[in-house]
Design a protein around this motif. Structure first.
Motif, PDB file in Angstrom:
ATOM      1  N   ASN A  18       0.845  -1.182   0.000  1.00 36.97           N
ATOM      2  CA  ASN A  18       0.000   0.000   0.000  1.00 36.97           C
ATOM      3  C   ASN A  18       0.885   1.238   0.000  1.00 36.97           C
ATOM      4  OD1 ASN A  18      -2.230  -1.636   0.133  1.00 36.97           O
ATOM      5  ND2 ASN A  18      -2.593  -1.319   2.302  1.00 36.97           N
ATOM      6  N   GLY A  19       0.563   2.177  -0.851  1.00 33.68           N
ATOM      7  CA  GLY A  19       1.323   3.414  -0.910  1.00 33.68           C
ATOM      8  C   GLY A  19       2.482   3.406  -1.881  1.00 33.68           C
ATOM      9  N   ASP A  20       2.769   2.271  -2.524  1.00 33.02           N
ATOM     10  CA  ASP A  20       3.847   2.230  -3.509  1.00 33.02           C
ATOM     11  C   ASP A  20       3.407   2.871  -4.815  1.00 33.02           C
ATOM     12  OD1 ASP A  20       5.750   1.008  -1.943  1.00 33.02           O
ATOM     13  OD2 ASP A  20       5.366  -1.000  -2.710  1.00 33.02           O
ATOM     14  N   ILE A  21       4.274   3.684  -5.375  1.00 33.92           N
ATOM     15  CA  ILE A  21       4.071   4.250  -6.701  1.00 33.92           C
ATOM     16  C   ILE A  21       5.280   3.849  -7.529  1.00 33.92           C
ATOM     17  CG2 ILE A  21       3.851   6.369  -8.059  1.00 33.92           C
ATOM     18  CD1 ILE A  21       2.468   7.628  -5.626  1.00 33.92           C
ATOM     19  N   PHE A  22       5.008   3.199  -8.654  1.00 29.05           N
ATOM     20  CA  PHE A  22       6.062   2.693  -9.516  1.00 29.05           C
ATOM     21  C   PHE A  22       6.303   3.646 -10.677  1.00 29.05           C
ATOM     22  CE2 PHE A  22       4.343  -0.854  -7.199  1.00 29.05           C
ATOM     23  CZ  PHE A  22       5.481  -1.525  -6.785  1.00 29.05           C
ATOM     24  N   ALA A  23       7.508   3.629 -11.218  1.00 29.91           N
ATOM     25  CA  ALA A  23       7.875   4.501 -12.329  1.00 29.91           C
ATOM     26  C   ALA A  23       6.932   4.275 -13.504  1.00 29.91           C
ATOM     27  CB  ALA A  23       9.319   4.258 -12.755  1.00 29.91           C
ATOM     28  N   PRO A  24       6.303   5.351 -13.995  1.00 28.98           N
ATOM     29  CA  PRO A  24       5.407   5.204 -15.137  1.00 28.98           C
ATOM     30  C   PRO A  24       6.137   5.199 -16.482  1.00 28.98           C
ATOM     31  CG  PRO A  24       5.341   7.447 -14.346  1.00 28.98           C
ATOM     32  CD  PRO A  24       6.248   6.689 -13.416  1.00 28.98           C
ATOM     33  N   MET A  25       7.463   5.290 -16.429  1.00 29.81           N
ATOM     34  CA  MET A  25       8.261   5.321 -17.663  1.00 29.81           C
ATOM     35  C   MET A  25       9.705   5.004 -17.326  1.00 29.81           C
ATOM     36  SD  MET A  25       8.437   9.508 -18.103  1.00 29.81           S
ATOM     37  CE  MET A  25       6.712   9.580 -18.492  1.00 29.81           C
ATOM     38  N   ASP A  26      10.505   4.760 -18.344  1.00 32.07           N
ATOM     39  CA  ASP A  26      11.950   4.631 -18.173  1.00 32.07           C
ATOM     40  C   ASP A  26      12.541   6.032 -18.192  1.00 32.07           C
ATOM     41  OD1 ASP A  26      11.588   1.891 -18.340  1.00 32.07           O
ATOM     42  OD2 ASP A  26      12.451   1.698 -20.339  1.00 32.07           O
ATOM     43  N   PHE A 149       6.868  10.320   3.058  1.00 34.60           N
ATOM     44  CA  PHE A 149       6.821  10.456   1.607  1.00 34.60           C
ATOM     45  C   PHE A 149       8.233  10.206   1.108  1.00 34.60           C
ATOM     46  CE2 PHE A 149       3.667  12.061  -1.340  1.00 34.60           C
ATOM     47  CZ  PHE A 149       4.395  12.222  -2.506  1.00 34.60           C
ATOM     48  N   VAL A 150       8.539   8.983   0.722  1.00 35.23           N
ATOM     49  CA  VAL A 150       9.897   8.589   0.358  1.00 35.23           C
ATOM     50  C   VAL A 150      10.043   8.637  -1.160  1.00 35.23           C
ATOM     51  CG1 VAL A 150      11.599   6.729   0.455  1.00 35.23           C
ATOM     52  CG2 VAL A 150      10.049   7.101   2.381  1.00 35.23           C
ATOM     53  N   LEU A 151      11.103   9.265  -1.627  1.00 37.77           N
ATOM     54  CA  LEU A 151      11.392   9.379  -3.052  1.00 37.77           C
ATOM     55  C   LEU A 151      12.696   8.659  -3.363  1.00 37.77           C
ATOM     56  CD1 LEU A 151      11.157  10.717  -5.898  1.00 37.77           C
ATOM     57  CD2 LEU A 151      12.343  12.674  -4.931  1.00 37.77           C
ATOM     58  N   ILE A 152      12.687   7.888  -4.449  1.00 34.34           N
ATOM     59  CA  ILE A 152      13.898   7.208  -4.906  1.00 34.34           C
ATOM     60  C   ILE A 152      14.351   7.883  -6.189  1.00 34.34           C
ATOM     61  CG2 ILE A 152      14.880   5.011  -5.650  1.00 34.34           C
ATOM     62  CD1 ILE A 152      12.548   3.700  -3.977  1.00 34.34           C
ATOM     63  N   LYS A 153      15.475   8.593  -6.140  1.00 33.88           N
ATOM     64  CA  LYS A 153      15.968   9.337  -7.295  1.00 33.88           C
ATOM     65  C   LYS A 153      16.950   8.499  -8.111  1.00 33.88           C
ATOM     66  CE  LYS A 153      17.376  13.522  -6.605  1.00 33.88           C
ATOM     67  NZ  LYS A 153      17.942  14.761  -6.101  1.00 33.88           N
ATOM     68  N   GLY A 154      17.241   9.003  -9.312  1.00 36.17           N
ATOM     69  CA  GLY A 154      18.225   8.364 -10.175  1.00 36.17           C
ATOM     70  C   GLY A 154      17.565   7.636 -11.325  1.00 36.17           C
ATOM     71  N   LYS A 155      18.380   6.932 -12.072  1.00 32.68           N
ATOM     72  CA  LYS A 155      17.894   6.213 -13.249  1.00 32.68           C
ATOM     73  C   LYS A 155      16.988   5.064 -12.815  1.00 32.68           C
ATOM     74  CE  LYS A 155      19.467   4.508 -17.660  1.00 32.68           C
ATOM     75  NZ  LYS A 155      20.590   4.303 -18.541  1.00 32.68           N
ATOM     76  N   ARG A 156      15.789   5.017 -13.381  1.00 33.70           N
ATOM     77  CA  ARG A 156      14.825   3.977 -13.031  1.00 33.70           C
ATOM     78  C   ARG A 156      14.164   3.464 -14.309  1.00 33.70           C
ATOM     79  NH1 ARG A 156      15.733   2.144  -8.289  1.00 33.70           N
ATOM     80  NH2 ARG A 156      13.597   1.683  -7.761  1.00 33.70           N
ATOM     81  N   ARG A 158      10.696   1.528 -15.924  1.00 32.30           N
ATOM     82  CA  ARG A 158       9.268   1.453 -15.597  1.00 32.30           C
ATOM     83  C   ARG A 158       9.033   0.273 -14.672  1.00 32.30           C
ATOM     84  NH1 ARG A 158       6.194  -2.250 -19.235  1.00 32.30           N
ATOM     85  NH2 ARG A 158       7.728  -3.052 -20.698  1.00 32.30           N
ATOM     86  N   GLN A 159       8.125   0.464 -13.757  1.00 28.54           N
ATOM     87  CA  GLN A 159       7.720  -0.514 -12.771  1.00 28.54           C
ATOM     88  C   GLN A 159       8.714  -0.721 -11.649  1.00 28.54           C
ATOM     89  OE1 GLN A 159       4.300  -1.373 -13.079  1.00 28.54           O
ATOM     90  NE2 GLN A 159       4.887   0.346 -14.350  1.00 28.54           N
ATOM     91  N   GLU A 160       9.761   0.101 -11.577  1.00 30.97           N
ATOM     92  CA  GLU A 160      10.608   0.128 -10.382  1.00 30.97           C
ATOM     93  C   GLU A 160      10.021   1.178  -9.447  1.00 30.97           C
ATOM     94  OE1 GLU A 160      14.969  -1.279 -11.958  1.00 30.97           O
ATOM     95  OE2 GLU A 160      14.583   0.867 -11.914  1.00 30.97           O
ATOM     96  N   ASN A 161      10.065   0.885  -8.162  1.00 31.27           N
ATOM     97  CA  ASN A 161       9.466   1.787  -7.174  1.00 31.27           C
ATOM     98  C   ASN A 161      10.176   3.147  -7.208  1.00 31.27           C
ATOM     99  OD1 ASN A 161       8.427   2.981  -4.803  1.00 31.27           O
ATOM    100  ND2 ASN A 161       8.105   0.980  -3.923  1.00 31.27           N
ATOM    101  N   ILE A 162       9.384   4.235  -7.223  1.00 42.33           N
ATOM    102  CA  ILE A 162       9.972   5.577  -7.160  1.00 42.33           C
ATOM    103  C   ILE A 162       9.480   6.375  -5.949  1.00 42.33           C
ATOM    104  CG2 ILE A 162      10.468   5.797  -9.612  1.00 42.33           C
ATOM    105  CD1 ILE A 162       7.913   7.588  -9.799  1.00 42.33           C
ATOM    106  N   MET A 163       8.321   5.988  -5.379  1.00 39.69           N
ATOM    107  CA  MET A 163       7.790   6.694  -4.223  1.00 39.69           C
ATOM    108  C   MET A 163       7.036   5.713  -3.332  1.00 39.69           C
ATOM    109  SD  MET A 163       6.196  10.350  -5.381  1.00 39.69           S
ATOM    110  CE  MET A 163       5.673  10.018  -7.065  1.00 39.69           C
ATOM    111  N   HIS A 164       7.038   6.018  -2.040  1.00 42.25           N
ATOM    112  CA  HIS A 164       6.190   5.307  -1.100  1.00 42.25           C
ATOM    113  C   HIS A 164       5.520   6.342  -0.214  1.00 42.25           C
ATOM    114  CE1 HIS A 164       4.605   2.081   1.338  1.00 42.25           C
ATOM    115  NE2 HIS A 164       4.875   2.862   2.366  1.00 42.25           N
TER     116      HIS A 164
END
Length: 166
Positions: A18-26, A149-156, A158-164
């Motif tokens: 719950n709360g995971d948002i995955f990268a909508p793009m590369d 509100f956690v953000l994961i920066k850098g090259k990602r 699609r479908q890798e977690n970017i926010m929680h």
């Protein structure tokens, strides 16, 4: 549906929290403050991040419903079962392109699964029109999720977690 497809769907569902948002793009995930538009960078529409896309494809960042597709086709709003409302706004000032170079693959009210293609866009047409391709990914109701509100920066990819969000 094949047994293999059911198995893959089950594994993907178990990975999600719950709360995971995955990268909508590369592409490259950047902080909100790095977006070259004050409306986004100052957080006027909510918390989130930006992405500098490497491909002109947008995928659903979670299971949810399509709430809005702008008439100019450059932005899509989604809502998941936890109530997170997410705006994916492709490019800066691309509203001025009046839909040229953008192709939604879903309709308002449609249910989407995480990873499902929801839009294509032309990076070259955006750049040729003189606009940045930086995509804003904004939780428009972030005031409802004040804790973490956690953000994961850098090259990602699609479908890798970017926010929680919690």
């Amino acid at each position: 549906m094949s047994i293999f497809k059911k198995f893959i769907d089950k594994i993907q569902d178990e990975k999600k929290e719950n709360g995971d948002i995955f990268a909508p793009m590369d592409g490259m995930v950047i902080s909100l403050k790095e977006i070259e538009d004050g409306v986004f960078s100052e957080g006027m529409l909510g918390k989130g991040c930006g992405m500098k896309p490497s491909l002109g494809e947008v995928y659903a960042p979670f299971d949810g419903e399509v709430m809005l597709i702008t008439p100019t086709k450059h932005a899509i709003a989604l809502k998941n079962k936890e109530g997170i409302e997410l705006l994916i706004h492709v490019g800066i000032d691309t509203v001025k392109m009046n839909g040229k170079g953008f192709q939604p693959l879903v309709k308002e009210g449609e249910r989407v699964r995480c990873g499902q293609p929801i839009m294509t866009f032309s990076i070259s047409e955006i750049e040729e029109a003189g606009y940045a391709t930086t995509t804003a990914i904004i939780v428009t109701n972030s005031e409802k999720f004040p804790n973490e509100f956690v953000l994961i920066k850098g090259k990602r990819k699609r479908q890798e977690n970017i926010m929680h969000i919690s």
